[in-house]
Enzyme design. Structure first.
Site, short mmCIF file in Angstrom:
data_model
loop_
_atom_site.label_atom_id
_atom_site.label_comp_id
_atom_site.label_asym_id
_atom_site.label_seq_id
_atom_site.Cartn_x
_atom_site.Cartn_y
_atom_site.Cartn_z
N GLY A 30 0.89 -1.34 0.09
CA GLY A 30 0.50 -0.40 0.12
C GLY A 30 0.96 1.09 -0.21
O GLY A 30 0.65 2.30 -1.01
N GLU A 185 -0.33 -23.42 0.87
CA GLU A 185 1.17 -23.16 0.11
C GLU A 185 2.38 -24.10 0.96
O GLU A 185 2.97 -24.41 0.54
CB GLU A 185 1.79 -21.87 0.47
CG GLU A 185 0.58 -20.93 -1.20
CD GLU A 185 1.09 -19.67 -1.58
OE1 GLU A 185 0.57 -19.20 -2.22
OE2 GLU A 185 1.57 -19.20 -0.71
N ASP A 314 -4.23 -3.98 3.83
CA ASP A 314 -4.65 -4.42 5.58
C ASP A 314 -5.30 -3.95 6.89
O ASP A 314 -5.56 -4.47 7.38
CB ASP A 314 -3.21 -5.61 6.13
CG ASP A 314 -3.17 -6.61 5.30
OD1 ASP A 314 -3.79 -6.53 3.87
OD2 ASP A 314 -2.19 -7.58 5.31
N ALA A 330 -3.05 -8.38 -2.05
CA ALA A 330 -1.70 -7.17 -2.33
C ALA A 330 -2.63 -6.40 -3.10
O ALA A 330 -2.31 -5.09 -3.10
CB ALA A 330 -0.70 -7.56 -2.90
#
Ligand SMILES: Cc1cc2nc3c(=O)[nH]c(=O)nc-3n(C[C@H](O)[C@H](O)[C@H](O)COP(=O)(O)OP(=O)(O)OC[C@H]3O[C@@H](n4cnc5c(N)ncnc54)[C@H](O)[C@@H]3O)c2cc1C
Length: 435
Positions: A30, A185, A314, A330
């Site tokens: 950001g 992941e 966030d 993101a």
């Protein structure tokens, strides 16, 4: 050369003093994109971060799983903004914001702003059980990634010397808590490491016998994806040899032990990928925040009563066009950063603020080598195609051409050789490519 008299922190400014001072807290997605979007604006930009680098968090698990080095996914913020004449970078920790005085309290001083963009992000939360933190580290910073890598590789090394079968089994049991993208992941990468990369490295046990358990309290993994993709992800995990336990809320975590009610797992390595808590800076603004500490913001990204203070990424809580809260990803942070920068320029030009509208470019999660899921709304992909899309998006979004090239080469090497590039255990794992 002018310095604001009221700031106690020296800031070398090459712009005229009458230009408004925009302070950005946080050099993540950001903050960095907001700073860049202000490059032609008649303002002085100061970006503050407590770390000197911008971190590409989507590839953090690759550092944790010994596939990439820290320097390949992080770049000094100062270096990224080196050509932007109206921007300066300061290494500083902000401890409090005082909107009434337009003042920031730093760990070692104070600063004043005309416009403020707060982009200090979020970290992991332990559902009120902070005592679980040491037993089950989360993944947010480079230090976290290196600590996780150290624990994982050490477990294999210790298993090589362990003669007691039960203790060896505990050393070869890895529990990942949280079935969101990061948990999926990590579990997939752990399974590949055990079954492929380390397959021939040990003499006293078969690394393929390692048990990787993914624990999720909800009914499925990747809950934010459409059901067919969530199910495909689960199938791919199982194919890789991951034990997926859903509907299993964790009730206790202690070193070497995870409890899900009466169900107890003995595991030397426990990794945390559940729960998010916003940066504590949000609470110091004196405006309402949600349960995770995210700041309720106006549609134009400002906070109630302070049109000069923007909260993005966030740390922000904003409802999207579909009536649901915008996700902590993101793209939301990047688009908000650019929008806040545009609104500041509008304000300086005497134009009213525009409301923010999020353009969803898609949602992706990778499960392992050549396996991923991708949801673009109009198109859903899984398997190799989704993985190629994931690869492309992540390479293109990495900051710095050198990083893109190195990561591409590393991945090509890992893809064809099944080898992980950085299987080193060090207390202080140094960046191999420091600038
Ligand atoms: C492991 C992991 C994997 C992820 N994978 C994906 C993915 O695949 N795709 C995706 O879209 N998103 C992913 N995300 C989420 C994404 O990274 C975040 O949504 C995004 O980084 C939010 O950007 P931000 O600018 O709000 O905060 P951040 O990028 O977190 O940046 C916050 C910055 O503020 C600084 N800061 C914090 N507090 C202070 C303070 N008090 N003083 C000074 N500086 C401070 C921090 O050092 C940091 O640089 C992932 C996140 C993690 C942790």
């Amino acid at each position: 050369m002018v310095e604001r008299k009221s700031s106690r922190l020296s800031h070398v400014v090459t712009m005229p003093a009458e230009r408004p001072e925009v302070i950005i807290i946080g050099g993540g997605f950001g903050g960095l994109y907001a700073a860049r979007a202000l490059r032609r604006a008649a303002v002085r930009v100061t970006l503050l971060d407590r770390r000197n680098h911008h971190l590409f968090q989507p590839l953090l698990y690759q550092v944790a799983m010994a596939a990439l080095s820290p320097g390949e996914i992080a770049s000094p913020i100062r270096w990224i903004l080196r050509r932007q004449k109206n921007a300066g970078v300061l290494l500083a920790e902000v401890t409090r914001i005082d909107p009434a005085e337009k003042r920031l309290v730093l760990a070692d001083g104070e600063m004043f702003y005309d416009y403020l963009i707060v982009a200090s992000g979020a970290t992991h939360a332990y559902f009120g059980h902070d005592e679980w933190r040491t037993a089950a580290p989360g993944l947010k910073t480079l230090e976290d990634a290196l600590e996780i890598r150290r624990r994982v590789l050490l477990a294999f090394e210790r298993a090589e010397r362990e003669t007691d079968p039960a203790r060896r089994q505990a050393l070869l049991t890895f529990v990942v808590i949280g079935g969101g993208p990061t948990g999926v992941e990590m579990a997939g990468a752990l399974a590949e490491m055990a079954r492929q990369s380390l397959a021939r490295d040990f003499r006293h046990f078969d690394p393929g016998s390692a048990r990787i358990v993914l624990v999720e309290g909800g009914p499925g993994v990747l809950a934010t994806f459409p059901e067919p993709l969530s199910k495909a992800a689960r199938r791919d995990l199982v194919r890789l040899g991951v034990e997926v336990r859903t509907g299993a809320p964790v009730t206790s975590v202690s070193p070497g032990r995870v409890e899900m009610g009466a169900d107890v797992l003995a595991a030397a390595t426990i990794l945390w990928a559940a729960g998010v808590a916003a940066s504590p800076l949000g609470a110091t603004l004196g405006v309402p925040v949600d349960r995770a500490g995210r700041v309720f913001i106006n549609p134009d990204l400002t906070i109630p009563g302070h049109p000069e203070v923007f909260v993005i990424g966030d740390l922000a809580s904003l409802t999207g066009a579909d009536g649901r809260g915008l996700p902590g990803v993101a793209q939301v942070a990047i688009q908000m950063g650019r929008h806040a920068a545009r609104n500041i320029q509008d304000a300086i030009a005497g134009r009213p603020y525009e409301p923010f509208s999020y353009r969803n470019l898609g949602n992706m999660a990778t499960i392992g080598r050549a396996s991923a899921v991708a949801d673009f709304g109009w198109l859903r992909l899984k398997g190799l195609l989704a993985w190629q899309a994931w690869l492309f998006v992540h390479i293109m979004n990495l900051i710095g051409f050198r990083n893109r090239l190195v990561v591409l080469v590393q991945w090509a090497w890992a893809y064809f050789s099944y080898q992980r590039a950085v299987r080193l255990i060090t207390g202080h794992d140094e960046d191999r490519h420091s600038r």
